[in-house]
Design an enzyme around this catalytic site. Structure first.
Site, PDB file in Angstrom:
ATOM      1  N   ASN A  80       0.692  -1.229  -0.082  1.00  0.00           N
ATOM      2  CA  ASN A  80      -0.229   0.045   0.136  1.00  0.00           C
ATOM      3  C   ASN A  80       0.811   1.288   0.028  1.00  0.00           C
ATOM      4  O   ASN A  80       0.319   2.377  -0.550  1.00  0.00           O
ATOM      5  CB  ASN A  80      -0.863   0.289   1.011  1.00  0.00           C
ATOM      6  CG  ASN A  80      -0.352  -0.107   2.715  1.00  0.00           C
ATOM      7  OD1 ASN A  80       0.844  -0.784   2.793  1.00  0.00           O
ATOM      8  ND2 ASN A  80      -1.383   0.095   3.462  1.00  0.00           N
ATOM      9  N   GLU A 121       4.363  -3.672  12.521  1.00  0.00           N
ATOM     10  CA  GLU A 121       3.323  -2.652  12.178  1.00  0.00           C
ATOM     11  C   GLU A 121       2.288  -3.185  11.643  1.00  0.00           C
ATOM     12  O   GLU A 121       2.458  -3.780  10.528  1.00  0.00           O
ATOM     13  CB  GLU A 121       3.949  -1.342  11.536  1.00  0.00           C
ATOM     14  CG  GLU A 121       5.077  -0.720  12.046  1.00  0.00           C
ATOM     15  CD  GLU A 121       5.562   0.339  11.292  1.00  0.00           C
ATOM     16  OE1 GLU A 121       6.718   0.985  11.537  1.00  0.00           O
ATOM     17  OE2 GLU A 121       5.330   0.535  10.062  1.00  0.00           O
ATOM     18  N   CYS A 123      -3.151   1.567   6.874  1.00  0.00           N
ATOM     19  CA  CYS A 123      -3.249   0.816   8.380  1.00  0.00           C
ATOM     20  C   CYS A 123      -3.926   2.073   9.194  1.00  0.00           C
ATOM     21  O   CYS A 123      -4.592   1.673  10.274  1.00  0.00           O
ATOM     22  CB  CYS A 123      -2.123   0.113   8.728  1.00  0.00           C
ATOM     23  SG  CYS A 123      -0.875   1.352   9.018  1.00  0.00           S
TER      24      CYS A 123
END
Length: 440
Positions: free
Chosen positions: A109, A207, A241
């Site tokens: 992403n 993460e 995210c």
């Protein structure tokens, strides 16, 4: 192939870790100049490969240039510690040393910014790196690696391997030469990495996912709040995210806020990322689009209402891409799956609550704890939210935009290990070596 690269990284480590930190920074400053010169090339490659609008892609690269300047400066901020001894003639100190070879496993992403955020801090700290990008967005990592080579980094300091997570990623994580794994991606994959790394006591920086709330309570400028919420939700087609996934609003402002959200969502143009008028590009793959379709069916089955959007776009100009309408779902209760799970697409959930206490409870009603926002003119409520929300990052009266010199990370199932991006990166890429020095 990956074994050769890993051995190359290990051999290079023996030399690279002894290069003075300020000298390592000079290599990185040369790389940053090349990165800046290649912004348009990288931005267009990112747009075509990943799908985000070109303006967003160029912004990602520009931000990478800016952030890496800060990271390069960390070379002279790798401070240690000195403490007085209990004994005469003894000096006590602790110095930072690189952890060793790092496996950097990056998502699709943000295929420019995320590799930079892992590779460059590792190199500055004296580590060497094996970079494994996502298989559906490898081109930008190829270009980044090429630019690092042009910056004349010693052979073996940066190594690129392309392959599936199961074949290559798992092997890297489990190899004893790898001393650290920095991973950004889904919580489930992160859990698997954590388990594999634990067998060798390999250090991890994970993460992971997020299901980020934005609470609106006693906020007069709803126009501003709605603008920031849609920007926080629909950027990169919601595939972030840190995207705002849930807006939690007190009943007395819910109708007005919903109306504003609908107006702003309907103004978005969905299309090819190379079109300068496009605000929302395609999602990354057909499977990602099908996941969104499945969530729409689940939302309706659970009794929620799709206010706007909610459909795949497949006709005409949308035939050659994985397009999905920006979506707002209302009538959602906190226990619905669409409220508790990370949807990872251009979808916003609206939940109405009757009190601020309920808003905090709903905010925390998820396995994730990455980032959260609150929009309020009542600073007592703002401070309560700051204290009580279960989140690694909190934004008061602004969306979920992070800054490159600040620590970045989450709690609960959103992260494990030292926070990244800011000065806390050195807590992952280095470890302390304690020395007791006797002098006459």
């Amino acid at each position: 192939m990956w074994i050769k690269l890993l051995k190359s990284a290990h051999e290079a480590l023996l030399i690279w870790k002894k290069v003075p930190a300020s000298e390592r920074a000079q290599f990185i400053y040369r790389f940053i100049e090349l990165l800046d010169e290649n912004k348009e090339r990288l931005g267009k490659a990112l747009c075509r490969e990943q799908g985000k609008p070109l303006n967003e892609a160029l912004t990602e690269v520009t931000r990478g240039v800016s952030e890496m300047r800060f990271v390069a400066g960390e070379a002279v901020r790798l401070e240690g510690l000195t403490l007085p001894s209990d004994r005469r003639g003894v000096i006590n100190m602790a110095v930072r040393v690189p952890i060793g070879v790092v496996a950097a496993i990056t998502p699709w992403n943000f295929p420019v910014l995320t590799p930079l955020r892992k590779v460059i801090p590792a190199l500055i700290c004296g580590c060497t790196v094996v970079l494994k990008p996502a298989t559906n967005t490898p081109l930008t990592s190829v270009i980044i690696t090429e630019l690092l080579e042009k910056a004349l980094l010693p052979a073996g300091t940066i190594n690129l391997v392309i392959g599936s997570g199961r074949k290559v990623g798992d092997a890297l994580v489990g190899h004893p030469l790898v001393k650290g794994v920095s991973f950004t991606g889904s919580t489930q994959v992160g859990r698997n990495i954590y388990e594999t790394a634990a067998k060798n006591f390999t250090k991890v920086q994970l993460e992971l996912g997020g299901n980020n709330p934005a609470v609106v309570a006693e906020y007069q400028d709803l126009e501003d709040g709605a603008s920031q919420i849609v920007a926080g939700c629909y950027g990169n087609a919601g595939q972030r995210c840190t995207a705002i996934g849930r807006v939690i609003v007190l009943d007395k402002q819910a109708d007005e806020l919903e109306k504003l959200l609908v107006e702003k969502i309907q103004a978005f143009k969905v299309g090819n990322g190379m079109d300068p008028d496009t605000k929302i590009g395609p999602v990354v793959s057909e499977s990602a689009r099908q996941t969104l379709v499945n969530y729409m069916e689940l939302a309706k089955k659970e009794g929620a209402h799709i206010v706007v959007g909610g459909r795949s776009l497949t006709e005409g100009q949308y035939q050659n891409g994985y397009y999905f309408e920006p979506t707002l779902i209302s009538g959602v209760s906190p226990d619905m799956a669409v409220a508790k799970e990370e949807i990872f697409g251009p979808v916003l959930i609206l939940i109405r609550v009757s009190s601020f206490d309920e808003a905090i409870t709903v905010s925390n009603n998820t396995e994730y704890g990455l980032t959260a926002s609150v929009f309020t003119d009542n600073m007592n409520l703002a401070y309560r939210y700051l204290e009580d929300v279960e989140s690694g990052m909190v934004h008061i009266n602004n969306g979920t935009v992070s800054e490159g010199h600040m620590p970045f990370g989450g709690v609960k199932n959103s992260g494990v290990g030292p926070y990244s991006i800011g000065g806390t990166n050195k807590d992952f890429y280095t470890e302390l070596k304690v020395a007791y020095i006797q002098h006459k």
